[in-house]
Design a protein around this motif. Structure first.
Motif, short mmCIF file in Angstrom:
data_model
loop_
_atom_site.label_atom_id
_atom_site.label_comp_id
_atom_site.label_asym_id
_atom_site.label_seq_id
_atom_site.Cartn_x
_atom_site.Cartn_y
_atom_site.Cartn_z
N LEU A 236 0.83 -1.21 0.00
CA LEU A 236 0.00 0.00 0.00
C LEU A 236 0.86 1.26 0.00
O LEU A 236 0.52 2.25 -0.65
CB LEU A 236 -0.94 0.02 1.20
N PHE B 21 -2.83 7.05 -3.68
CA PHE B 21 -4.14 6.90 -3.05
C PHE B 21 -5.26 6.78 -4.07
O PHE B 21 -6.32 6.24 -3.77
CB PHE B 21 -4.43 8.09 -2.11
N LEU C 94 -4.96 -3.26 9.14
CA LEU C 94 -4.71 -2.17 8.20
C LEU C 94 -5.79 -1.10 8.30
O LEU C 94 -6.98 -1.40 8.29
CB LEU C 94 -4.64 -2.73 6.78
N LEU D 51 -7.16 1.93 6.21
CA LEU D 51 -7.16 2.55 4.89
C LEU D 51 -7.90 3.88 4.99
O LEU D 51 -9.10 3.90 5.26
CB LEU D 51 -7.86 1.64 3.87
N THR D 52 -7.19 4.96 4.76
CA THR D 52 -7.78 6.29 4.81
C THR D 52 -7.48 7.01 3.50
O THR D 52 -6.32 7.16 3.13
CB THR D 52 -7.21 7.11 5.99
N TYR E 260 -8.22 6.14 0.34
CA TYR E 260 -7.98 5.37 -0.89
C TYR E 260 -9.20 5.43 -1.80
O TYR E 260 -10.34 5.42 -1.34
CB TYR E 260 -7.63 3.92 -0.57
N PHE F 126 -9.34 -4.93 8.72
CA PHE F 126 -9.31 -3.68 7.96
C PHE F 126 -10.25 -2.67 8.61
O PHE F 126 -11.34 -3.02 9.04
CB PHE F 126 -9.79 -3.89 6.51
N LEU G 30 -11.68 1.16 7.39
CA LEU G 30 -11.71 2.13 6.30
C LEU G 30 -12.28 3.45 6.77
O LEU G 30 -13.26 3.48 7.53
CB LEU G 30 -12.58 1.63 5.14
N SER H 187 -12.68 6.26 2.29
CA SER H 187 -12.16 5.46 1.17
C SER H 187 -13.33 4.99 0.32
O SER H 187 -14.32 4.49 0.85
CB SER H 187 -11.37 4.26 1.69
N VAL I 54 -13.55 0.61 -2.76
CA VAL I 54 -12.58 -0.36 -2.28
C VAL I 54 -13.25 -1.73 -2.30
O VAL I 54 -14.32 -1.91 -1.71
CB VAL I 54 -12.08 -0.01 -0.87
N SER J 221 -17.06 6.08 3.52
CA SER J 221 -16.40 4.97 2.82
C SER J 221 -17.44 4.15 2.07
O SER J 221 -18.60 4.06 2.46
CB SER J 221 -15.65 4.07 3.80
N THR K 38 -17.47 0.27 0.19
CA THR K 38 -16.70 -0.94 -0.06
C THR K 38 -17.58 -2.07 -0.54
O THR K 38 -18.78 -2.08 -0.30
CB THR K 38 -15.92 -1.36 1.21
#
Length: 180
Positions: free
Chosen positions: A45, A50, A66, A68-69, A71, A96, A98, A101, A104, A121, A123
């Motif tokens: 990553l 991004f 992880l 994820l900000t 992405y 994860f 998020l 993001s 995703v 987010s 996803t």
């Protein structure tokens, strides 16, 4: 000369450059992966921008949690369900989390310890297994969107296997299993 410069500027404005797609490979079970392959999802990553489209092809047992900000247009996937498992070392951490993001996608992954989909987010969980969380398996926060397709949420200790406010898209083939 001015017409040429104006025409060139107009063409660049109308037809902006297209972002190139990056595809990176991650082999979590290999401490010395071959060149071009990363040993953790976090290290892969850090090599990406991004803004995608970007894809991570993951194999092995990944011991990481992880966050994820920011992405956009990212896919994290395994070749088949069971080929990659993400398990945080900390039992209280989600595989994860998020925040802000969008687009995703998680595909064919086993995510131990659950997943948090935070504010702003969006996803997709496609053919994933989310399991063994000490809390809620999938927690979708306010102003977040989750799409589940062919996924299983099971063996989570929280009062719910999933906490998902509207809006939510659930496509057929999902298994929401509460076992305890």
């Amino acid at each position: 000369m001015r017409k040429t410069l104006f025409l060139l500027a107009a063409v660049l404005f109308v037809f902006p450059t297209v972002a190139s797609a990056d595809v990176l490979n991650v082999d979590c079970g290999n401490p010395s992966p071959p060149p071009g392959t990363y040993s953790s999802i976090a290290s892969a990553l850090s090599a990406l921008s991004f803004i995608g489209p970007n894809t991570l092809n993951v194999t092995g047992a990944c011991s990481e949690s992880l966050n994820l900000t920011g992405y956009q247009n990212l896919t994290i996937q395994a070749a088949s369900l069971g080929a990659a498992t993400i398990s945080p070392v900390n039992p209280n951490a989600a595989a994860f989390s998020l925040t802000s993001s969008r687009l995703v996608t998680f595909r064919r992954l086993i995510l131990n310890r659950g997943m948090r989909i935070g504010r702003d987010s969006e996803t997709t969980l496609d053919t994933c297994t989310i399991q063994n969380s000490l809390g809620i398996g999938v927690n979708v926060g306010p102003q977040a969107i989750a799409t589940l397709s062919g996924s299983t949420i099971q063996n989570n200790s929280g009062t719910d296997y999933a906490r998902i406010p509207i809006p939510l898209v659930i496509l057929g083939g999902n298994n929401l299993v509460k076992l305890f």
